[in-house]
Scaffold this motif. Structure first.
Motif, PDB file in Angstrom:
ATOM      1  N   GLU A  44      -5.053  -6.278 -21.382  1.00  0.00           N
ATOM      2  CA  GLU A  44      -5.756  -5.014 -21.143  1.00  0.00           C
ATOM      3  C   GLU A  44      -6.269  -4.893 -19.705  1.00  0.00           C
ATOM      4  O   GLU A  44      -6.233  -3.813 -19.113  1.00  0.00           O
ATOM      5  N   SER A  45      -6.727  -5.995 -19.125  1.00  0.00           N
ATOM      6  CA  SER A  45      -7.272  -5.964 -17.769  1.00  0.00           C
ATOM      7  C   SER A  45      -6.209  -5.688 -16.710  1.00  0.00           C
ATOM      8  O   SER A  45      -6.544  -5.304 -15.582  1.00  0.00           O
ATOM      9  N   ALA A  46      -4.934  -5.868 -17.054  1.00  0.00           N
ATOM     10  CA  ALA A  46      -3.837  -5.671 -16.094  1.00  0.00           C
ATOM     11  C   ALA A  46      -3.064  -4.382 -16.339  1.00  0.00           C
ATOM     12  O   ALA A  46      -2.062  -4.121 -15.665  1.00  0.00           O
ATOM     13  N   MET A  47      -3.508  -3.545 -17.291  1.00  0.00           N
ATOM     14  CA  MET A  47      -2.731  -2.363 -17.657  1.00  0.00           C
ATOM     15  C   MET A  47      -2.676  -1.314 -16.551  1.00  0.00           C
ATOM     16  O   MET A  47      -1.652  -0.658 -16.351  1.00  0.00           O
ATOM     17  N   ALA A  48      -3.771  -1.123 -15.828  1.00  0.00           N
ATOM     18  CA  ALA A  48      -3.777  -0.127 -14.754  1.00  0.00           C
ATOM     19  C   ALA A  48      -2.733  -0.491 -13.704  1.00  0.00           C
ATOM     20  O   ALA A  48      -1.928   0.360 -13.275  1.00  0.00           O
ATOM     21  N   GLU A  49      -2.718  -1.745 -13.300  1.00  0.00           N
ATOM     22  CA  GLU A  49      -1.751  -2.205 -12.300  1.00  0.00           C
ATOM     23  C   GLU A  49      -0.317  -2.091 -12.826  1.00  0.00           C
ATOM     24  O   GLU A  49       0.602  -1.685 -12.102  1.00  0.00           O
ATOM     25  N   ALA A  50      -0.116  -2.437 -14.097  1.00  0.00           N
ATOM     26  CA  ALA A  50       1.219  -2.360 -14.692  1.00  0.00           C
ATOM     27  C   ALA A  50       1.716  -0.921 -14.743  1.00  0.00           C
ATOM     28  O   ALA A  50       2.897  -0.643 -14.461  1.00  0.00           O
ATOM     29  N   LEU A  51       0.839   0.019 -15.089  1.00  0.00           N
ATOM     30  CA  LEU A  51       1.248   1.425 -15.143  1.00  0.00           C
ATOM     31  C   LEU A  51       1.612   1.955 -13.765  1.00  0.00           C
ATOM     32  O   LEU A  51       2.558   2.741 -13.623  1.00  0.00           O
TER      33      LEU A  51
END
Length: 298
Positions: free
Chosen positions: A137-144
């Motif tokens: 969840e903490s990496a979702m912004a970067e992944a998107l």
């Protein structure tokens, strides 16, 4: 107590069935088998249940999941009949030749690899084109930020684990700090909205168990959990995305279906009026293995 054991919690009346993910001294990390809930529990509070057995709440969730799937499939059949009749009215003989489906494409980010696998299986069963990625969840912004321009989806699902934190007492449901991952979901939604501001061009489905519903909507989600801060079923985001994927671009997604026909109901999922992302194509696609063609170039 061993990893993989099915258990229920005494202190919660055995309401939800969990699988033991890890044991650390006298504490077990447990994950809901059907609900998007990751928790820790003292070993003394856990009761092992036989693998075929499950809590009454889990049984009811599975029954409702089957009902939701049946309802979606029946809706799809009825939509097909209506579209064929409309085509014949609008296009005459051209419509008689049939059409092909162009459903919305889904990009699904999930903070749980097991739930992701179940979700992708359901997308395939429902004939929804989907690409899935297991992302913390903490990496979702970067992944998107990286994935959206590559995948170019019509619908993005941002989900995983969440919940109101027990350690923050008294908790403030208005504050993002009272939730395990709602703040991470908000950041991911903001990235999606920087990529595409139009709510009908990119549909965002976000949240997990007990997520900050209002904050997710205010950040730009079309559909989110959880209005009543309840546990949501692992597959609820998939049902919402599938509904949007097969609702015509001419129509808005039936909110009654979203609010009442998902497994968790109106206290689990809500949203705003949103156009679907389904289109039809004409004429019906040919079976190229049987098509006779005279080559025209050397």
């Amino acid at each position: 107590m061993n990893m993989g054991d099915l258990v229920v919690r005494r202190s919660y009346g055995g309401d939800v069935t969990f699988r033991v993910e890890d044991v650390r001294q006298n504490i077990a990390i447990i994950k809901g088998t059907d609900f998007r809930l990751l928790a820790d529990s003292p070993l003394g509070d856990l009761v092992r249940v036989p693998h075929p057995a499950m809590s009454e709440r889990t049984k009811q969730a599975q029954i409702k999941a089957n009902e939701s799937l049946t309802r979606l499939q029946k809706d799809r059949q009825e939509q097909s009949r209506r579209r064929l009749a409309d085509l014949r009215t609008e296009w005459g003989k051209t419509g008689d030749k049939g059409y092909f489906d162009v459903p919305g494409k889904v990009l699904h980010l999930d903070g749980d690899p097991v739930y992701l696998k179940k979700s992708l299986t359901l997308y395939q069963q429902l004939r929804v084109p989907a690409e899935g990625h297991y992302v913390h969840e903490s990496a979702m912004a970067e992944a998107l930020y990286r994935l959206l321009p590559q995948v170019r989806p019509d619908i993005v699902v941002i989900t995983g684990h969440d919940g109101v934190l027990k350690r923050r007492q008294p908790y403030d449901l208005y504050s993002l700090e009272s939730y395990k991952n709602s703040q991470n979901f908000v950041k991911a939604i903001q990235v999606a909205r920087k990529y595409e501001r139009n709510l009908d061009t990119l549909i965002v489905v976000a949240g997990a168990c007990q997520s900050h519903f209002e904050a997710l909507l205010q950040s730009g989600a079309n559909f989110a959990s959880s209005p009543g801060r309840v546990l949501i079923h692992a597959l609820d985001p998939v049902y919402v995305a599938a509904k949007a994927a097969y609702t015509s671009v001419r129509e808005t997604v039936n909110m009654n279906d979203v609010l009442h026909n998902t497994i968790s109901g109106s206290q689990g999922v809500g949203g705003i009026e949103t156009r679907g992302s389904y289109r039809i194509g004409l004429p019906r696609l040919n079976d190229l293995s049987t098509l006779k063609v005279t080559p025209s170039v050397s």
